[in-house]
Design a protein around this motif. Structure first.
Motif, PDB file in Angstrom:
ATOM      1  N   ASP A   1       2.620   6.761  10.256  1.00 25.03           N
ATOM      2  CA  ASP A   1       2.796   6.420   8.849  1.00 25.03           C
ATOM      3  C   ASP A   1       1.614   5.553   8.466  1.00 25.03           C
ATOM      4  N   LEU A   2       0.690   6.099   7.683  1.00 27.02           N
ATOM      5  CA  LEU A   2      -0.578   5.439   7.417  1.00 27.02           C
ATOM      6  C   LEU A   2      -0.772   5.129   5.944  1.00 27.02           C
ATOM      7  N   ASP A   3      -1.458   4.032   5.691  1.00 30.65           N
ATOM      8  CA  ASP A   3      -1.985   3.752   4.356  1.00 30.65           C
ATOM      9  C   ASP A   3      -2.868   4.938   3.966  1.00 30.65           C
TER      10      ASP A   3
ATOM     11  N   PRO B   1       0.826  -1.215   0.000  1.00 28.50           N
ATOM     12  CA  PRO B   1       0.000   0.000   0.000  1.00 28.50           C
ATOM     13  C   PRO B   1       0.855   1.258   0.000  1.00 28.50           C
ATOM     14  N   VAL B   2       0.295   2.294  -0.543  1.00 22.10           N
ATOM     15  CA  VAL B   2       0.957   3.592  -0.527  1.00 22.10           C
ATOM     16  C   VAL B   2       0.732   4.220   0.843  1.00 22.10           C
ATOM     17  N   THR B   3       1.807   4.625   1.493  1.00 27.06           N
ATOM     18  CA  THR B   3       1.688   5.203   2.832  1.00 27.06           C
ATOM     19  C   THR B   3       2.146   6.660   2.830  1.00 27.06           C
TER      20      THR B   3
ATOM     21  N   LEU C   1     -10.533  10.948   4.975  1.00 24.51           N
ATOM     22  CA  LEU C   1      -9.257  10.237   5.041  1.00 24.51           C
ATOM     23  C   LEU C   1      -8.341  10.895   6.071  1.00 24.51           C
ATOM     24  N   ALA C   2      -7.602  10.076   6.787  1.00 21.56           N
ATOM     25  CA  ALA C   2      -6.713  10.600   7.829  1.00 21.56           C
ATOM     26  C   ALA C   2      -5.671  11.550   7.253  1.00 21.56           C
ATOM     27  N   VAL C   3      -5.164  11.241   6.054  1.00 26.35           N
ATOM     28  CA  VAL C   3      -4.095  12.068   5.475  1.00 26.35           C
ATOM     29  C   VAL C   3      -4.584  13.461   5.111  1.00 26.35           C
TER      30      VAL C   3
END
Length: 222
Positions: free
Chosen positions: A67-69, A50-52, A114-116
């Protein structure tokens, strides 16, 4: 005059020819079989990682870096990564309000965000509003007025209630505000409209309104 049987015959030949051409294209690739490694064994199917992305934010007054997906919702970050399970996962479609949290002073459905997207944000969950022995006034009012039954929706209801009163204080109108330019008035109709995104399947709505009204009155007196 063209014979219709000739047209049908020509059309049939065209369809058959097209099907044969497609089959001839696919069969050689199928005959080769799956990709094989140097030892002749079929190469195992692989799933790309997955992209993190790194995310830094404040939750209940404390700074966190993770560091999240990039597909991780704010709700899953809170529950699965930070173990703040007070915020509930209900419909996971933004329809029930059980996942309501306060982000930079505004209430949102954490399951739809989304968290990001919240780099540098200040997030408050039900755990950040109060704790046993030191309840937030809204939490205490919900207890006093029995503004819950099963309790599953209660964290979202309380976070939404706190944010709704802040909206009234800041003069933000709702769909039932009669004058968009005037300070909205605290009324049952205003509260029902502002809380309409939070579903209580147990039907404790009247008690919830009583709890919010009491806290609004205490704030007004203060």
């Amino acid at each position: 005059m063209i014979d219709s049987s000739d047209i049908n015959h020509t059309r049939r030949n065209m369809l058959i020819g097209g099907a044969l051409s497609a089959t001839a294209t696919v069969l050689p690739a199928m005959a080769q079989g799956p990709d094989t490694g140097k030892d002749g064994q079929a190469a195992p199917a692989t799933t790309p990682p997955p992209v993190t992305s790194k995310v830094a934010l404040r939750v209940n007054g404390q700074r966190y870096e993770m560091d999240l997906d990039t597909r991780t919702t704010l709700l899953d970050m809170l529950r699965e990564h930070m173990h703040l399970t007070g915020t509930k996962k209900g419909c996971d479609q933004g329809q029930c309000g059980a996942c309501t949290v306060i982000v930079d002073g505004r209430r949102i459905n954490a399951c739809l965000s989304l968290a990001v997207m919240h780099e540098g944000a200040d997030i408050t969950t039900i755990e950040g509003l109060g704790a046993p022995g030191k309840l937030h006034p809204m939490q205490a009012a919900f207890v006093k007025h029995d503004g819950y039954q099963c309790g599953y929706c209660t964290p979202g209801q309380i976070c939404s209630s706190v944010a709704a009163l802040d909206e009234l204080k800041r003069g933000i109108p709702s769909h039932v505000s009669p004058d968009l330019a005037a300070q909205p008035l605290l009324s049952p109709a205003e509260l029902r409209e502002r809380m309409s995104g939070n579903i209580c399947r147990c039907g404790a709505y009247s008690n919830i309104i009583d709890a919010i009204t009491e806290v609004a009155g205490v704030k007004g007196a203060a």
